[in-house]
Scaffold this motif. Structure first.
Motif, PDB file in Angstrom:
ATOM      1  N   ARG A 237     -23.158 -24.174  18.943  1.00 15.02           N
ATOM      2  CA  ARG A 237     -23.902 -22.987  18.487  1.00 15.02           C
ATOM      3  C   ARG A 237     -24.035 -23.054  16.968  1.00 15.02           C
TER       4      ARG A 237
ATOM      5  N   ARG B 112     -13.125 -16.128  14.999  1.00 19.25           N
ATOM      6  CA  ARG B 112     -13.424 -16.348  16.421  1.00 19.25           C
ATOM      7  C   ARG B 112     -14.554 -17.340  16.659  1.00 19.25           C
TER       8      ARG B 112
ATOM      9  N   GLU C 118     -13.774 -11.185  22.648  1.00 23.61           N
ATOM     10  CA  GLU C 118     -14.379 -11.611  23.916  1.00 23.61           C
ATOM     11  C   GLU C 118     -13.956 -13.038  24.255  1.00 23.61           C
TER      12      GLU C 118
ATOM     13  N   PHE D 240     -17.556 -25.737  20.471  1.00 21.93           N
ATOM     14  CA  PHE D 240     -16.398 -25.237  21.216  1.00 21.93           C
ATOM     15  C   PHE D 240     -16.518 -25.662  22.668  1.00 21.93           C
TER      16      PHE D 240
HETATM   17  O1  4AD Z   1     -20.885 -15.097  26.073  1.00 17.71           O
HETATM   18  P1  4AD Z   1     -21.415 -16.498  26.000  1.00 17.71           P
HETATM   19  O2  4AD Z   1     -22.454 -16.797  24.988  1.00 17.71           O
HETATM   20  O3  4AD Z   1     -21.931 -16.811  27.481  1.00 17.71           O
HETATM   21  C1  4AD Z   1     -22.619 -17.903  27.896  1.00 17.71           C
HETATM   22  O4  4AD Z   1     -22.884 -18.875  27.240  1.00 17.71           O
HETATM   23  C2  4AD Z   1     -22.948 -17.856  29.371  1.00 17.71           C
HETATM   24  N1  4AD Z   1     -24.084 -18.760  29.629  1.00 17.71           N
HETATM   25  C3  4AD Z   1     -21.730 -18.245  30.158  1.00 17.71           C
HETATM   26  C4  4AD Z   1     -21.975 -18.231  31.657  1.00 17.71           C
HETATM   27  O5  4AD Z   1     -22.226 -17.177  32.202  1.00 17.71           O
HETATM   28  N2  4AD Z   1     -21.908 -19.370  32.287  1.00 17.71           N
HETATM   29  O6  4AD Z   1     -20.200 -17.489  25.781  1.00 17.71           O
HETATM   30  C5  4AD Z   1     -19.102 -17.513  26.680  1.00 17.71           C
HETATM   31  C6  4AD Z   1     -17.797 -17.531  25.930  1.00 17.71           C
HETATM   32  C7  4AD Z   1     -17.535 -16.322  25.045  1.00 17.71           C
HETATM   33  O7  4AD Z   1     -17.001 -15.255  25.799  1.00 17.71           O
HETATM   34  C8  4AD Z   1     -16.527 -16.868  24.052  1.00 17.71           C
HETATM   35  O8  4AD Z   1     -15.227 -16.898  24.615  1.00 17.71           O
HETATM   36  C9  4AD Z   1     -16.997 -18.294  23.886  1.00 17.71           C
HETATM   37  O9  4AD Z   1     -17.771 -18.630  25.016  1.00 17.71           O
HETATM   38  N3  4AD Z   1     -17.792 -18.442  22.662  1.00 17.71           N
HETATM   39  C10 4AD Z   1     -17.345 -19.006  21.535  1.00 17.71           C
HETATM   40  N4  4AD Z   1     -16.145 -19.523  21.201  1.00 17.71           N
HETATM   41  C11 4AD Z   1     -15.985 -20.036  19.961  1.00 17.71           C
HETATM   42  N5  4AD Z   1     -16.980 -20.065  19.042  1.00 17.71           N
HETATM   43  C12 4AD Z   1     -18.198 -19.564  19.319  1.00 17.71           C
HETATM   44  N6  4AD Z   1     -19.166 -19.619  18.425  1.00 17.71           N
HETATM   45  C13 4AD Z   1     -18.430 -18.995  20.621  1.00 17.71           C
HETATM   46  N7  4AD Z   1     -19.495 -18.430  21.238  1.00 17.71           N
HETATM   47  C14 4AD Z   1     -19.097 -18.113  22.475  1.00 17.71           C
END
Ligand code: 4AD
Ligand code: MG
Length: 427
Positions: free
Chosen positions: A203, A211, A350, A216
């Motif tokens: 990302r 966080r 989260e 990741f």
């Molecule tokens: O909430 P996110 O963006 O969800 C998805 O990508 C969905 N497509 C997942 C799915 O339903 N299969 O990301 C999921 C999780 C977050 O709750 C967080 O724990 C982690 O990924 N996350 C990160 N961890 C570290 N650095 C970041 N920049 C993150 N962005 C998300």
């Protein structure tokens, strides 16, 4: 190996080790040995070894590698419960002026020396906990009948929106590094029923918080014939399993980190659920007058909600406008979707995001248009709804945030071997 010494009490053993630290007086030297599997104290007593061995023990430098021979003995004062009464030392490679000394160093210095910092007791403990979470993840999903599927890293589409994509080239065409394997996991669920993935995601977020990482690792389960509520049940069962496994198998590591394990003991399914609507009311009652319906919840809001519970809490049914195009609308309301974020206790934020997915072909097409996404790139994804569509749901658990929470470390940069951050691509 140090982690197996309990099987060798009273026996003479030879271990390959590095010197982590050392203390000595006139007649005795205490060597803090590490062999990768763990840390153990070696005791060298002047009168019980050759003169040469004692001289070596007193002069040996931090991070020198060696073979140490000695007898394993019980030692109730150490966390390990054992020490090594050293008989001989064979130096392999002497280390001079190791940059990370037992004194305090600044974070940037340590991050610049991440390749060496990983050897420290604290980083070792965090990496072992990370490994245990991964191990327990495979164990859980295999037991529950899920099949591991590996989605691609090099992709042509963007599941979570286009602003945070890492662009790259696929020969003459544009390509992106995966920000989530979800869309591919939906295809896999239609082939294999219950599936999970574990892999790196990227990302290009310009967030400099404790966080956020640029790279990741995510665990993404996806389940056919599964609706929103059943997915939450899998999530709470999975997260409980991982926490309880870490408590059981990482006692020394959690102790090394000074983790308050009483808080983790309570993490057992079921977890509380609160709707986004109720979360807003709660926040307003708590004096947060900066959030109104339709706003995303920030870290302080999540923390305030999480503090109210002693377990992780699901915040469900967020406004449609805040979430990606693929989420299934609430059956009675068009303004919220069947989704949930799981918020960890103690301010870790989260850790899971998930939802039921749209299974109606026409509605999905409409959403793709509304989000101004290229229909061509999503043609294959739309086809999943044309050939035997079923209700399905899934979620993504962020590994590093989960490691941070379970380990009790402040920042996600310590939870991945080589973190990629806004200002860090090296080492
Ligand atoms: O909430 P996110 O963006 O969800 C998805 O990508 C969905 N497509 C997942 C799915 O339903 N299969 O990301 C999921 C999780 C977050 O709750 C967080 O724990 C982690 O990924 N996350 C990160 N961890 C570290 N650095 C970041 N920049 C993150 N962005 C998300
Ligand atoms: Mg999310």
């Amino acid at each position: 190996m140090i982690q197996d010494v309990h099987q060798h009490v009273g026996e003479e053993v030879k271990i390959g080790a590095w010197l982590a630290n050392k203390r000595s007086s006139g007649k005795i030297a205490f060597l803090q040995l590490r062999d990768g599997s763990g840390f153990m104290q070696g005791v060298v007593v002047k009168n019980e070894v050759d003169e040469e061995v004692f001289r070596l023990a007193k002069s040996i430098t931090q991070e020198t590698s060696m073979y140490v021979t000695g007898v394993v003995q019980e030692d109730t004062r150490s966390p390990l419960g054992y020490e090594l009464v050293v008989k001989s030392i064979q130096v392999l490679s002497e280390a001079t002026d190791y940059p990370i000394t037992p004194k305090e160093h600044g974070t940037e210095f340590l991050m610049d020396h991440r390749h060496l910092w990983l050897r420290s007791k604290r980083q070792h403990a965090v990496m072992k906990i990370r490994n245990e979470i991964i191990r327990a993840t495979y164990e859980f999903f295999n037991r529950e009948g899920f099949v591991k599927v590996d989605p691609p890293i090099l992709t042509g589409s963007a599941p979570e929106g286009t602003t945070e994509l890492f662009h790259t080239k696929y020969f003459e065409e544009d390509a992106y590094l995966s920000q989530s394997g979800q869309l591919y996991m939906e295809a896999a669920a239609m082939a294999l029923g219950k599936v999970f993935s574990f892999g790196p995601t990227f990302r290009a977020e310009k967030s400099k918080t404790r966080r956020h990482l640029i790279e990741f690792w995510m665990i993404e389960p996806e389940m056919a014939f599964t609706e929103h509520e059943e997915s939450l049940e899998v999530q709470e069962k999975y997260v409980s399993y991982v926490v309880q496994s870490a408590l059981k198998n990482c006692t020394i590591e959690l102790q090394t980190l000074g983790r308050d394990t009483a808080k983790l003991e309570q993490v057992k399914a079921p977890f509380p659920r609160i709707t986004y609507d109720d979360a807003l009311t709660f926040l307003q009652e708590k004096g947060f007058d900066d959030v109104k319906w339709g706003d995303d919840l920030g870290a302080p809001h999540e923390t305030a909600i999480a503090e109210h519970y002693d377990k992780p809490v699901f915040i469900t049914h967020y406004p449609t406008s805040l979430k990606p195009f693929y989420m299934q609308p609430h059956p009675d309301r068009d303004d919220v979707v069947l989704c949930a974020d799981l918020i960890a206790p103690e301010g870790y934020g989260e850790i899971v995001g998930g939802s039921e997915r749209i299974h109606d072909a026409a509605l999905l097409a409409q959403r793709i248009e509304e989000h101004q996404l290229p229909r061509d790139a999503y043609q294959w994804y739309e086809q999943l709804r044309q050939y035997g569509s079923v209700p399905h749901a899934g979620f993504g658990l962020g590994l590093e945030r989960t490691v941070a929470w379970i380990s009790g470390v402040e920042h996600v940069r310590e939870t991945i071997p080589f973190p990629r951050l806004l200002n860090r691509l090296y080492p």
